[in-house]
Design a protein around this motif. Structure first.
Motif, PDB file in Angstrom:
ATOM      1  N   ILE A  82       0.830  -1.200   0.000  1.00 48.38           N
ATOM      2  CA  ILE A  82       0.000   0.000   0.000  1.00 48.38           C
ATOM      3  C   ILE A  82       0.863   1.248   0.000  1.00 48.38           C
ATOM      4  N   SER A  83       0.572   2.147  -0.922  1.00 47.17           N
ATOM      5  CA  SER A  83       1.173   3.485  -0.887  1.00 47.17           C
ATOM      6  C   SER A  83       0.154   4.447  -1.485  1.00 47.17           C
ATOM      7  N   ILE A  84      -0.561   5.140  -0.612  1.00 47.84           N
ATOM      8  CA  ILE A  84      -1.611   6.040  -1.084  1.00 47.84           C
ATOM      9  C   ILE A  84      -1.493   7.404  -0.426  1.00 47.84           C
ATOM     10  N   GLU A  85      -2.109   8.390  -1.034  1.00 46.37           N
ATOM     11  CA  GLU A  85      -2.396   9.683  -0.428  1.00 46.37           C
ATOM     12  C   GLU A  85      -3.817  10.056  -0.833  1.00 46.37           C
ATOM     13  N   VAL A  86      -4.378  11.071  -0.180  1.00 45.98           N
ATOM     14  CA  VAL A  86      -5.710  11.535  -0.557  1.00 45.98           C
ATOM     15  C   VAL A  86      -5.620  13.002  -0.947  1.00 45.98           C
ATOM     16  N   GLY A  87      -6.448  13.411  -1.909  1.00 42.92           N
ATOM     17  CA  GLY A  87      -6.507  14.808  -2.301  1.00 42.92           C
ATOM     18  C   GLY A  87      -5.216  15.313  -2.909  1.00 42.92           C
ATOM     19  N   ASP A  88      -5.052  16.629  -2.899  1.00 35.90           N
ATOM     20  CA  ASP A  88      -3.841  17.285  -3.385  1.00 35.90           C
ATOM     21  C   ASP A  88      -2.793  17.219  -2.281  1.00 35.90           C
ATOM     22  N   SER A 121      -2.764  12.081   9.630  1.00 40.90           N
ATOM     23  CA  SER A 121      -3.291  10.777  10.058  1.00 40.90           C
ATOM     24  C   SER A 121      -4.800  10.721   9.943  1.00 40.90           C
ATOM     25  N   LEU A 122      -5.470  11.792  10.367  1.00 38.55           N
ATOM     26  CA  LEU A 122      -6.931  11.822  10.341  1.00 38.55           C
ATOM     27  C   LEU A 122      -7.482  11.688   8.930  1.00 38.55           C
ATOM     28  N   ARG A 123      -6.727  12.167   7.937  1.00 38.44           N
ATOM     29  CA  ARG A 123      -7.156  12.056   6.538  1.00 38.44           C
ATOM     30  C   ARG A 123      -6.880  10.690   5.938  1.00 38.44           C
ATOM     31  N   ILE A 124      -5.675  10.197   6.157  1.00 34.96           N
ATOM     32  CA  ILE A 124      -5.222   9.042   5.371  1.00 34.96           C
ATOM     33  C   ILE A 124      -5.572   7.696   6.001  1.00 34.96           C
ATOM     34  N   ILE A 125      -5.733   7.648   7.323  1.00 33.44           N
ATOM     35  CA  ILE A 125      -5.970   6.353   7.962  1.00 33.44           C
ATOM     36  C   ILE A 125      -7.351   5.784   7.634  1.00 33.44           C
ATOM     37  N   VAL A 438      -9.032  23.019  15.451  1.00 37.41           N
ATOM     38  CA  VAL A 438      -9.595  21.757  14.955  1.00 37.41           C
ATOM     39  C   VAL A 438     -10.757  22.036  13.998  1.00 37.41           C
ATOM     40  N   ASP A 439     -11.624  22.968  14.352  1.00 38.45           N
ATOM     41  CA  ASP A 439     -12.764  23.275  13.488  1.00 38.45           C
ATOM     42  C   ASP A 439     -12.315  23.864  12.154  1.00 38.45           C
ATOM     43  N   VAL A 440     -11.297  24.721  12.192  1.00 36.46           N
ATOM     44  CA  VAL A 440     -10.764  25.287  10.953  1.00 36.46           C
ATOM     45  C   VAL A 440     -10.203  24.191  10.064  1.00 36.46           C
ATOM     46  N   MET A 441      -9.479  23.266  10.639  1.00 34.97           N
ATOM     47  CA  MET A 441      -8.886  22.188   9.842  1.00 34.97           C
ATOM     48  C   MET A 441      -9.960  21.263   9.270  1.00 34.97           C
ATOM     49  N   ILE A 442     -10.993  20.953  10.074  1.00 33.80           N
ATOM     50  CA  ILE A 442     -12.082  20.115   9.559  1.00 33.80           C
ATOM     51  C   ILE A 442     -12.745  20.800   8.374  1.00 33.80           C
ATOM     52  N   SER A 443     -12.949  22.109   8.472  1.00 32.31           N
ATOM     53  CA  SER A 443     -13.575  22.854   7.389  1.00 32.31           C
ATOM     54  C   SER A 443     -12.693  22.922   6.159  1.00 32.31           C
ATOM     55  N   ARG A 444     -11.405  23.237   6.356  1.00 34.34           N
ATOM     56  CA  ARG A 444     -10.491  23.399   5.228  1.00 34.34           C
ATOM     57  C   ARG A 444     -10.162  22.070   4.556  1.00 34.34           C
ATOM     58  N   GLN A 445     -10.248  20.979   5.295  1.00 30.55           N
ATOM     59  CA  GLN A 445      -9.873  19.683   4.735  1.00 30.55           C
ATOM     60  C   GLN A 445     -11.093  18.782   4.498  1.00 30.55           C
ATOM     61  N   PRO A 447     -13.615  16.997   2.018  1.00 29.30           N
ATOM     62  CA  PRO A 447     -14.496  16.090   2.745  1.00 29.30           C
ATOM     63  C   PRO A 447     -13.784  15.057   3.618  1.00 29.30           C
ATOM     64  N   TRP A 448     -12.448  15.091   3.639  1.00 28.49           N
ATOM     65  CA  TRP A 448     -11.699  14.007   4.290  1.00 28.49           C
ATOM     66  C   TRP A 448     -11.863  13.981   5.800  1.00 28.49           C
TER      67      TRP A 448
END
Length: 453
Positions: A82-88, A121-125, A438-445, A447-448
């Protein structure tokens, strides 16, 4: 019966071509079925065509197929890589790095440790957990090798969700020892017996011995390292060279003097001013340089080579944007050696794998994924216990709470646990602004990160 190997994320030429080259050079794997899997059909088609053309030109005995259907790809798989990323990737990385800094958190890099490592981690896991759910259902006995970062948090979380899965993290940072120690010590790498350990991107050389004499080599490492590393070229030198000469050097993970005409660095301890502090104050040699090692330490921002870190990021981003990957018949990563070791029941010692701690580092709990050497045989991968000195163990122990809470936040989809994860992270010294961050990051990132409630 042919060995079936699945490459997840094969549409990435960097990963797909490199891994195919590793596999194609292995006579042990001749006759294997290699399934290329990706969610991007156009990129996948390019990798498939390149692979088919290559094996036809080289007359190699491999079977190639490609699909976007993960469950179909996994049927009968013995090995999954496995070698993945999400988004840009870089746009999201910029957010991981810069937004916490805007809130006053002095993280030095933002990829694997600290707040940046948490949001990565929150995005890719979650998508990796989805992949592992299918593996657990379809080919539960397969050996699964992960190259995605943040390595230790991925491995820790996967093993919490799927404790029976043969999931192993792989990283090439350990290869730095082979590049540097022979030149520094004046002996061949084959004459050195070495062991390292810790967490991924946060490990140190623990033992060093000369095979021919049986003598301890660490005294020589400690004596010679300051002069050697204080003059060794770093990424500021490499970036300057590429700008002057208009040529992107092949330096993934390496800083070779020969590529720069044999010159010393223009900057003292380039990439390694934090490395220097660890060597001098803890008396052990880090495996990696400031950009990675410093992600886990609060005071790293005071002593790290910030120019070197920024220049490495700039070089790395440019390198991936301009380099033209190709398939080469030579082994660059270690996963094929491990597959061969399992198939051949070789019993050899692999320098570094990321696996659940089972007493391998006594100061750390069993749930955390540690990076240690291992014996490889037909039964699999067997970690080797290492003795970690108290000072280094103290640095490692600062990661216990953050790894635990990262896993729980993801598995429970909990915004509150993300806040707690940041508040227990030793890199962070802020409190009141953390919920807003945390809220800013959830919004900016989105749908991940939308799953966090």
């Amino acid at each position: 019966m042919a060995t079936k190997i699945v490459l997840v994320g094969a549409g990435s030429a960097q990963f797909g071509y490199g891994t195919l080259g590793d596999i194609f050079q292995s006579t042990t794997l001749y006759g294997s079925e290699i399934v290329l899997l990706d969610i991007n059909p156009a990129a996948l088609a390019v990798t498939e065509k390149t692979a088919r053309d290559f094996i036809a030109h080289e007359d190699l005995p491999f079977i190639i197929s490609a699909t976007t259907d993960r469950r179909e790809a996994l049927r009968g798989a013995e090995f999954v890589i496995i070698s993945i990323e999400v988004g840009d990737r870089f746009a999201l990385w910029d957010l991981d790095w810069q937004i916490p800094q805007q809130y006053g958190i002095q993280q030095v890099y933002g990829e694997n440790g600290g707040p940046g490592g948490l949001f990565h981690s929150l995005r890719i896991i979650p998508p990796i957990l989805d992949i592992c759910a299918d593996i657990a259902d379809i080919c539960p006995q397969a050996w699964v090798f992960n190259y995605s970062n943040p390595m230790s948090r991925i491995c820790t979380t996967v093993h919490r969700r799927f404790p029976e899965l043969n999931f192993v993290g792989m990283c090439h940072e350990i290869a730095s020892l082979e590049r540097y120690l022979p030149e520094m010590l004046g002996t061949s790498f084959d004459n050195l017996s070495l062991r390292a350990g810790g967490l991924n991107h946060f490990s140190v050389l623990l033992e060093a011995r000369y095979k021919d004499s049986g003598e301890d080599a660490y005294a020589d490492v400690r004596a010679k390292a300051p002069d050697y590393f204080s003059r060794l070229p770093g990424y500021s030198d490499i970036l300057a060279y590429t700008r002057i000469h208009g040529k992107v050097l092949e330096t993934e993970g390496a800083t070779e003097r020969a590529a720069l005409g044999g010159r010393d660095s223009a900057w003292e301890w380039s990439d390694r001013t934090l490395f220097k502090e660890i060597l001098q104050k803890f008396n052990y040699l880090p495996i990696t340089s400031d950009s990675h090692f410093g992600e886990y330490i609060r005071w790293a921002s005071e002593v790290s080579d910030h120019r070197g870190i920024l220049d490495f990021y700039t070089f790395y981003r440019n390198y991936l944007g301009h380099v033209q990957p190709s398939i080469e018949l030579k082994m660059k990563e270690r996963v094929v050696a491990i597959m061969e070791g399992i198939i051949n029941d070789s019993g050899y010692e692999e320098a570094a794998v990321n696996i659940p701690n089972r007493g391998f580092i006594k100061q750390l709990p069993e749930f955390i994924a540690v990076e240690v050497p291992a014996i490889i045989d037909r039964k699999g991968i067997h970690g080797i216990p290492v003795e970690v000195p108290s000072g280094i163990a103290g640095l490692l122990c600062n990661q216990i709470g953050i790894h635990d809470l990262t896993a729980e936040a993801i598995l429970n989809g909990s915004r509150d646990l993300v806040i707690q994860a940041l508040l227990v992270d030793s890199v962070n010294d802020k409190c009141r602004a953390i919920p807003e961050l945390v809220d800013v990051m959830i919004s900016r990132q989105s749908p991940w990160l939308d799953y966090l409630k």
